[in-house]
Design a protein around this motif. Sequence first.
Motif, PDB file in Angstrom:
ATOM      1  N   THR A  80      -3.859  -5.984   5.367  1.00 17.78           N
ATOM      2  CA  THR A  80      -4.125  -6.086   3.936  1.00 17.78           C
ATOM      3  C   THR A  80      -3.303  -5.089   3.134  1.00 17.78           C
ATOM      4  O   THR A  80      -2.838  -5.388   2.029  1.00 17.78           O
ATOM      5  N   ARG A  81      -3.116  -3.900   3.691  1.00 20.29           N
ATOM      6  CA  ARG A  81      -2.440  -2.831   2.967  1.00 20.29           C
ATOM      7  C   ARG A  81      -0.932  -2.826   3.198  1.00 20.29           C
ATOM      8  O   ARG A  81      -0.224  -1.935   2.715  1.00 20.29           O
ATOM      9  N   SER A 134      -6.155  -4.971   8.946  1.00 22.10           N
ATOM     10  CA  SER A 134      -5.092  -3.971   9.069  1.00 22.10           C
ATOM     11  C   SER A 134      -3.827  -4.376   8.325  1.00 22.10           C
ATOM     12  O   SER A 134      -2.982  -3.528   8.004  1.00 22.10           O
ATOM     13  N   GLY A 182      -8.832  -4.884  -0.797  1.00 21.86           N
ATOM     14  CA  GLY A 182      -8.377  -3.588  -0.296  1.00 21.86           C
ATOM     15  C   GLY A 182      -6.904  -3.317  -0.466  1.00 21.86           C
ATOM     16  O   GLY A 182      -6.360  -2.425   0.204  1.00 21.86           O
ATOM     17  N   VAL A 183      -6.222  -4.080  -1.357  1.00 20.38           N
ATOM     18  CA  VAL A 183      -4.816  -3.787  -1.628  1.00 20.38           C
ATOM     19  C   VAL A 183      -4.722  -2.369  -2.195  1.00 20.38           C
ATOM     20  O   VAL A 183      -5.527  -1.980  -3.044  1.00 20.38           O
ATOM     21  N   PRO A 184      -3.772  -1.550  -1.728  1.00 19.41           N
ATOM     22  CA  PRO A 184      -3.707  -0.138  -2.138  1.00 19.41           C
ATOM     23  C   PRO A 184      -3.670   0.042  -3.657  1.00 19.41           C
ATOM     24  O   PRO A 184      -2.971  -0.684  -4.368  1.00 19.41           O
ATOM     25  N   TYR A 209      -7.101 -13.775   2.360  1.00 19.54           N
ATOM     26  CA  TYR A 209      -7.442 -12.461   2.903  1.00 19.54           C
ATOM     27  C   TYR A 209      -8.490 -12.548   4.010  1.00 19.54           C
ATOM     28  O   TYR A 209      -8.592 -11.635   4.832  1.00 19.54           O
ATOM     29  N   ARG A 265      -2.249   2.325  -5.279  1.00 15.04           N
ATOM     30  CA  ARG A 265      -0.938   2.759  -5.789  1.00 15.04           C
ATOM     31  C   ARG A 265      -0.112   1.567  -6.258  1.00 15.04           C
ATOM     32  O   ARG A 265       0.710   1.691  -7.181  1.00 15.04           O
TER      33      ARG A 265
END
Length: 371
Positions: free
Chosen positions: A135-136, A133, A179-181, A127, A183
């Motif tokens: 990461t997600r 930008s 910072g992985v979402p 990571y 959800r």
Amino acid sequence: MARASVVPAGIARLPWGVLGLTLAIGSFGLVVLYSAAGGRMHPWALSQGIRFVVFLIAATFVSRVPERTWRSGALPAYGVLVVLLVVVEALGRVSGGSQRWISLGFFNLQPSELMKPAIVLAIARFYDMLPPSRTRVLASLLPAGLLIGVPAALIMLQPDLGTALMVSAGGVTIMFLAGVPLRLFGAAAIAMPIVGTLAFKFALHDYQRNRILIFLNPESDPRHAGYHITQSKIAIGSGGFWGKGFLNGSQSHLDYLPERHTDFALATMMEEWGFVGGCLLILGFMLIVRWGIRVGQRAQTRFARLAAAGLATTIFFYFAINMAMVMGLAPVVGVPLPLISFGGSAQMTVLLCIGILMSLDREGSRRNDSW
């Protein structure tokens, strides 16, 4: 100024509070092993003490390694350990029904233990190289998932469920911090019951399934599969608030408590030192974890921030899982209590984590001083 003229700057900058706390916990572990052996240094306390001193000294040398070395060497070290895990599967030494070690003559190396800090450094490095930008983006999860899944699968083959879970938890923690979402973690949580059911039926060995079933109802087989956790609860409960006193633990000294020097060393300790002793031990570990988190907060690079938080969390997983396991709050998965349980591999791993944290702390302090 007088101290600076006598003590070398590198030594003076070491976090002596953390080193002192680590020394105190490790020394208390020797007291527990001395009692577990019936008031003798052999066969556990003496060898444990020698290893502890060697690994603690090694940790201070590790603290001198620059952050850039950890950053550049994270993925190569991960690759070497994956190869060693394959070697373990092919040529590893079998003990207690598990194939986890490579015999080096004077020392049995357990690569899966070293994978716990290595996976943290490898995912942190991944990571660190990935633009924030990206990461997600869903596609970026596949490489991280493979980095975690390959060693976890190899460790499951040994079989070693506890270590596989810790390696997975360490990697997933870094993904969360990167910072992985949320959800995606929510979707994983929803899928977990299905995956867990399939793993229970098709991936776990019979004894591992029995451990989960016994965790849910230990009284169903108190003389056989549920014996460990039943005797552990008796030992902890009999210690009461203040404990029975040093060398006065009946469950351990009369051999009712199995694995009293390894996985269930906490029960041995709490029978003699009671609730107070257990709380003080938890406080000591939490202070080390708190320091590790603060190292990450002070860090100046993304890699250092992620690695420090991940290493601190790895130490937390060690003692939290063992304590939950010994008190019947989690299945028995063979995770030792760091710096207390007898054994060199876990001791080496935890002190390595502390050494790397000291290295990252020294680098962060130096950069802060330059400002």
